[in-house]
Design a protein around this motif. Structure first.
Motif, PDB file in Angstrom:
ATOM      1  N   SER A  23      12.173  36.916  16.859  1.00  0.00           N
ATOM      2  CA  SER A  23      12.696  36.468  15.571  1.00  0.00           C
ATOM      3  C   SER A  23      11.531  36.318  14.607  1.00  0.00           C
ATOM      4  O   SER A  23      10.381  36.103  15.023  1.00  0.00           O
ATOM      5  CB  SER A  23      13.425  35.133  15.726  1.00  0.00           C
ATOM      6  OG  SER A  23      13.899  34.666  14.463  1.00  0.00           O
ATOM      7  N   PRO A  41      19.854  34.357  12.111  1.00  0.00           N
ATOM      8  CA  PRO A  41      19.287  33.010  12.250  1.00  0.00           C
ATOM      9  C   PRO A  41      20.226  31.872  11.867  1.00  0.00           C
ATOM     10  O   PRO A  41      20.036  30.745  12.305  1.00  0.00           O
ATOM     11  CB  PRO A  41      18.073  33.037  11.312  1.00  0.00           C
ATOM     12  CG  PRO A  41      18.434  34.062  10.278  1.00  0.00           C
ATOM     13  CD  PRO A  41      19.216  35.109  11.012  1.00  0.00           C
ATOM     14  N   ARG A  76      24.295  29.662  16.022  1.00  0.00           N
ATOM     15  CA  ARG A  76      23.113  30.215  16.691  1.00  0.00           C
ATOM     16  C   ARG A  76      23.431  30.292  18.187  1.00  0.00           C
ATOM     17  O   ARG A  76      24.192  29.491  18.710  1.00  0.00           O
ATOM     18  CB  ARG A  76      21.893  29.321  16.437  1.00  0.00           C
ATOM     19  CG  ARG A  76      21.579  29.142  14.964  1.00  0.00           C
ATOM     20  CD  ARG A  76      20.507  28.085  14.722  1.00  0.00           C
ATOM     21  NE  ARG A  76      20.558  27.635  13.323  1.00  0.00           N
ATOM     22  CZ  ARG A  76      19.985  26.526  12.860  1.00  0.00           C
ATOM     23  NH1 ARG A  76      19.295  25.743  13.694  1.00  0.00           N
ATOM     24  NH2 ARG A  76      20.112  26.194  11.584  1.00  0.00           N
ATOM     25  N   TYR A  82      13.922  29.018  15.122  1.00  0.00           N
ATOM     26  CA  TYR A  82      15.053  29.485  15.942  1.00  0.00           C
ATOM     27  C   TYR A  82      14.630  29.574  17.405  1.00  0.00           C
ATOM     28  O   TYR A  82      15.330  29.106  18.315  1.00  0.00           O
ATOM     29  CB  TYR A  82      15.510  30.851  15.448  1.00  0.00           C
ATOM     30  CG  TYR A  82      16.770  31.371  16.111  1.00  0.00           C
ATOM     31  CD1 TYR A  82      17.990  31.326  15.451  1.00  0.00           C
ATOM     32  CD2 TYR A  82      16.748  31.924  17.398  1.00  0.00           C
ATOM     33  CE1 TYR A  82      19.152  31.812  16.051  1.00  0.00           C
ATOM     34  CE2 TYR A  82      17.891  32.400  18.000  1.00  0.00           C
ATOM     35  CZ  TYR A  82      19.095  32.342  17.325  1.00  0.00           C
ATOM     36  OH  TYR A  82      20.235  32.813  17.933  1.00  0.00           O
ATOM     37  N   TRP A 135      11.850  33.916  12.478  1.00  0.00           N
ATOM     38  CA  TRP A 135      12.005  32.487  12.190  1.00  0.00           C
ATOM     39  C   TRP A 135      11.623  31.718  13.450  1.00  0.00           C
ATOM     40  O   TRP A 135      12.401  31.637  14.399  1.00  0.00           O
ATOM     41  CB  TRP A 135      13.439  32.168  11.773  1.00  0.00           C
ATOM     42  CG  TRP A 135      13.619  30.775  11.242  1.00  0.00           C
ATOM     43  CD1 TRP A 135      12.704  30.012  10.581  1.00  0.00           C
ATOM     44  CD2 TRP A 135      14.802  29.976  11.331  1.00  0.00           C
ATOM     45  NE1 TRP A 135      13.225  28.786  10.249  1.00  0.00           N
ATOM     46  CE2 TRP A 135      14.525  28.746  10.696  1.00  0.00           C
ATOM     47  CE3 TRP A 135      16.073  30.187  11.877  1.00  0.00           C
ATOM     48  CZ2 TRP A 135      15.462  27.720  10.611  1.00  0.00           C
ATOM     49  CZ3 TRP A 135      17.006  29.171  11.779  1.00  0.00           C
ATOM     50  CH2 TRP A 135      16.707  27.951  11.152  1.00  0.00           C
TER      51      TRP A 135
END
Length: 229
Positions: A177, A146, A156, A182, A179
């Motif tokens: 992901s 990430p 990224r 992201y 996250w």
């Protein structure tokens, strides 16, 4: 670009970035206007040439599993798509060479053989795939690193110089992901190349990667971004 592995006690992502990076559009536009001219590394060119011969001789569906790590996801995708040629690529020889054969024996149906694991730098590999016009139907990027600090936005995938080439690979591009931000950034960057899709929670199921299993065991919500041309 994979996370560092550990057992099922994963900590949540910590970031100093409150939302979509303020320079995302500027960075993506720069990379669209000025394609990467970095020389291709010798080991990646050699690895690509070898697998390209196999791809060009194959008449069916090709699935690319980028950042495949130990190759668990590549094997599972190959098992789920027995008529496809599935290619997993990771920059780490150590990860690719790890023995995870038990994944192939879980259902008692023996080994799968319709996949290949390749060690290569994806920043170069993506450019070679585009130039060779691989007929990729699905392109998976599962749990990329990430790089949560705001100053690392260009590490990224959607902030990297090779993002336009990455986006040119696959009729469908699937990312996962833990996250969400992201994937939200990636989704916004993709719209700048006229590629659209939806972001949804990953339902509890057989984990495609060791990271997914770890996040599930830690009670974290994972997310999937599915983009289609």
């Amino acid at each position: 670009m994979n996370n560092t592995e550990s057992s099922g006690n994963s900590k949540a992502i910590i970031t100093n970035q409150p939302g979509i990076h303020e320079k995302l559009a500027e960075i993506v536009n720069k990379h669209i206007a000025h394609p990467s001219q970095k020389p291709i590394q010798t080991h990646t060119q050699a690895a690509f040439d070898e697998i390209n011969n196999i791809v060009q001789a194959f008449a069916g569906e090709v699935i690319l599993d980028s950042c495949c790590g130990v190759g668990q996801s590549t094997r599972l995708l190959a098992k789920a798509n027995p008529n496809a040629l599935v290619i997993g690529v990771d920059k780490s020889a150590h990860r690719i060479n790890r023995n995870v054969d038990e994944i192939e024996r879980q259902d008692g149906q023996g080994y799968v053989s319709n996949y290949h694991l390749i060690r290569a730098d994806l920043n170069d590999f993506f450019r070679l795939v585009v130039a060779a016009k691989w007929p990729v139907s699905k392109h998976y990027i599962l749990y990329p690193n990430p790089w949560p600090k705001a100053k690392h936005i260009q590490r990224r995938w959607h902030g990297s110089a090779v993002f336009p080439e990455l986006m040119a690979i696959g009729k469908e591009i699937i990312l996962r992901s833990n996250w969400r931000l992201y994937l939200q950034e990636f989704q916004q960057a993709a719209t700048m190349l006229d590629v659209f899709g939806e972001l949804t929670p990953v339902q509890q199921q057989q984990a495609l990667t060791p990271f997914e299993a770890k996040y599930q065991a830690s009670g974290q919500q994972c997310w999937q971004l599915a983009l289609r041309r």
